[in-house]
Structure formats: structure tokens, C-alpha cells
Design a protein around this motif. Sequence first.
Motif, short mmCIF file in Angstrom:
data_model
loop_
_atom_site.label_atom_id
_atom_site.label_comp_id
_atom_site.label_asym_id
_atom_site.label_seq_id
_atom_site.Cartn_x
_atom_site.Cartn_y
_atom_site.Cartn_z
N PRO A 282 8.82 -2.63 -10.87
CA PRO A 282 9.06 -4.05 -10.60
C PRO A 282 9.74 -4.33 -9.27
N ARG A 283 10.69 -3.48 -8.89
CA ARG A 283 11.39 -3.74 -7.64
C ARG A 283 10.44 -3.67 -6.45
N HIS A 284 9.55 -2.70 -6.42
CA HIS A 284 8.61 -2.58 -5.31
C HIS A 284 7.65 -3.77 -5.29
N ARG A 285 7.24 -4.24 -6.45
CA ARG A 285 6.35 -5.40 -6.49
C ARG A 285 7.09 -6.66 -6.04
N ALA A 286 8.37 -6.78 -6.41
CA ALA A 286 9.17 -7.93 -5.98
C ALA A 286 9.40 -7.89 -4.47
N GLU A 287 9.69 -6.72 -3.93
CA GLU A 287 9.90 -6.60 -2.49
C GLU A 287 8.66 -7.03 -1.71
N ALA B 127 0.81 -1.21 0.00
CA ALA B 127 0.00 0.00 0.00
C ALA B 127 0.85 1.26 0.00
N TRP B 128 1.97 1.25 0.76
CA TRP B 128 2.81 2.44 0.82
C TRP B 128 3.41 2.75 -0.56
N SER B 129 3.89 1.75 -1.26
CA SER B 129 4.46 1.97 -2.59
C SER B 129 3.40 2.49 -3.55
N ARG B 130 2.19 1.94 -3.45
CA ARG B 130 1.12 2.42 -4.34
C ARG B 130 0.74 3.86 -4.00
N TRP B 131 0.69 4.18 -2.69
CA TRP B 131 0.30 5.51 -2.26
C TRP B 131 1.31 6.56 -2.70
N THR B 132 2.61 6.18 -2.75
CA THR B 132 3.67 7.12 -3.14
C THR B 132 3.95 7.10 -4.64
#
Length: 406
Positions: free
Chosen positions: A83-88, A72-77
Motif C-alpha cells: 500500500p505505501r508504494h501505491r500511495a507514493e 514501474a520500479w516498485s513493481r519490478w522490485t
Amino acid sequence: MDVTRLLTRVGRGALSGIDRVELAYAEQLLTETPKARFLCRTTRGYLLLGPDGAACLLSMVKGDTPLGQADAWSRWTGRGQRPRHRAEAALRPFALDRSAHGALARLLARQRVKPIAYLNTGHSNLTRQTLAPLRSSGVRVAILVHDIIPIRHPEFGPPKQAGSFTIKLTNVASFADLVICNSHDTQRQLSDLWRGREPCPRTLVAHLGLTPMPRIAGVARDPARFVMLGTIEPRKNHALVLQAWRLLADSLPDTHMPELHIIGAPGWQSSRIIATIRAHPLFGRKIHLHGALPDTEVAAHLAAASALLYPSHAEGFGLPPIEALAQGALPICADLAVLREVLGQHVVYLTPNDAYPWSETIKKRISGNLTAPVGTVYDFPDWQDHFSLVASALGSKDAAEQEGTE
């Protein structure tokens, strides 16, 4: 093992040579070392992964597992599609432990099995923030150095790369117990770079292995078909090969012109090089640009080719010529010390600064007047030999098991 580089490669297509080395190490540890743990520096801190987490990462790197949704934090920002955020997000549930960026020492202190060896094979995460806590925690630090090209040849990289890479190698000299060099040439260059510095880490030379490509059988080899394989960037010297094709066009009838197949992922300043390739008068007829291709297609191109053209200005090891030999194509290479070390007399060497000898050598190859320099079978480098050398340098397997080493 540090797998930060592989994390950064998720979703970015074909792997580079250094990526493939880190992948080979990770696969070896997953197969042979059940107690291995894998450390990665994420955008939020460090994750410590076990075999399940590492297997998930490798599956994403190879494209076998589709990427899920970022947190959620990655999507909100606004970073939810990276890809890196989705992999994390996919890796966090596998974490055996985690820490903030500034708390790696506390993560290390929580590990029950000691001593610990840290292995970094990807030129990534070589920061004081990572290496200093490792060393101060009594961890044995082993780092594989592939080359020092950004320092010796700053003209072939971004303007700030030489400075940042110098800092990395300064950190390596300060905190590593063992530096694994992929060639004697790399070892000599490191020795020159660190001359006068005391103390310096111990170095070990271990040639890289050949990751097997599919062996293509039954493909008709075309004496007038040539392949250039490698990242599209100035260091690889595409300009020389394009000039050679102009010289060939001036001296051969169109019906006798060879075909050139350029394969490689885009790199630094690739847009300019690609524009030059596309502007060549023979583009689309005798010169073909394929971009990055999967291993099966690369193997098929090499199996059908008369020769691999490899006029690179600088290399740390040089895997494409070895891959060409495995498919029966003759490598025609720049006369570099590291290539002579690794390939010996099994290839043809030419200056990387003059297109004329390349055009003349290509004509000889087309006519059948140029064969492999020696008839002996090339002794392909083997990953098991490499891993055995590294394991011996880090400590014997039996001793490690008795001590519970990870």
C-alpha cells in the motif's frame, strides 16, 4: 507539517490514537491554513505537498480513495502490491518539490516564503537526517510527544523499541524549539528523562481534542453489556478482564452473566492474546471479539454499553474513556495519573493489577448500585482549544500572515 506517519498507515485499516491525532492536525491545517505545506519521507526521498496532495493522502488514509498502481520500479522490485508504494505513486504528481533523502536542506533553501515552522505530531521521522537540516536551515521545529511508554515500560513493546525511541527523544531534545505535550503527566516524564540536559526545548501542555464520533440516539442501554476498546497488545491488559470474567462466572448464574465486547486492532504480541481470548470458556457466548471497527460501529457499541473497561497499564492520554463518556457509557479505568488528570472524578478508578475489584465493580454496575461518581457534565476537551494553544506558542496568526509564515 510532517505527514510521514499517515503515509505509512495507508491501507492498514483502523487508525490508532496517534494516527487520529495526526489526521486531526492535517485536516485542521487544510481547513484553516491555505499556505500550509506537507512534508513526507517516502521510500525514494522527500515530497513536499500542497493542499491538493495532502487531501489526496487523507482520502487514501480514510479509505475514501482506492489505491492505484505502484510505479514501474516498485513493481519490478516486487513491492508493487504494498500500500505505501501505491500511495507514493499517487502522491508524486502532486509534489510541489522533492529531494533525495540526503538533500532536504536544498529543498528547504528553495522555499521562497520564510520563516518556516515544521510541525511533527506522529512520533515518525524523528531522525537526525530530517531534524538536523531543518534546524540548520533556520526552521522552527515543533514536535508533539504523546508519551514515553517505550522507555518507561519496555516490557510492553518489542525488544529494540526502547532503544530506538530513546534515540528519537534525544533528537527531539537536540533539535526541537518547542515540544507539545498532550498532558502534564507526559511533560513531567519528559522533564525527568531530560533532567541535567542543557539546553532543553521549551514545552507546552495542550490536551488533545475529541474527534466527534456519530452520536447514537435511541439505542437501548444494556446494564449487563461491557466494552473493552483499544489495540490488542499486552499494555492494554486484556488478561485482567478475562480473569474478571472467570471470577464472575464463579459467582453468578449463567443467566446473569454480563457480555464483554472486545474491540481493537491487532498490535504487538496480539496473536497470543487473541488465542487466549478464543480459549476462554465463555468465548462466543459471553465474550465477543470484534477486531477493529469503523467509528460508527464503535459508537453504537458504546451507546449500548453499561460501561467501558479500561485497565491499561500505561497511557499517554487515553481517548477511549472520553469517547465512552460522549456516548453515555461509564468508564471504569486503571488508576493512572494521566487518566485522573484528563478525566477527573467522572470515572471509576481501580488497580490494574487485581481482577477481583473489577469483577465486584462490574457486579455493582449490573445491579444498578454503581453510578457515575459525580453528576456534573464532563467538560470534553476541544480541538480548537488545543490548536489555539499551539498556534499561540508558534506565533500569533496575524504576525504569521504579515511575515508570510507557512
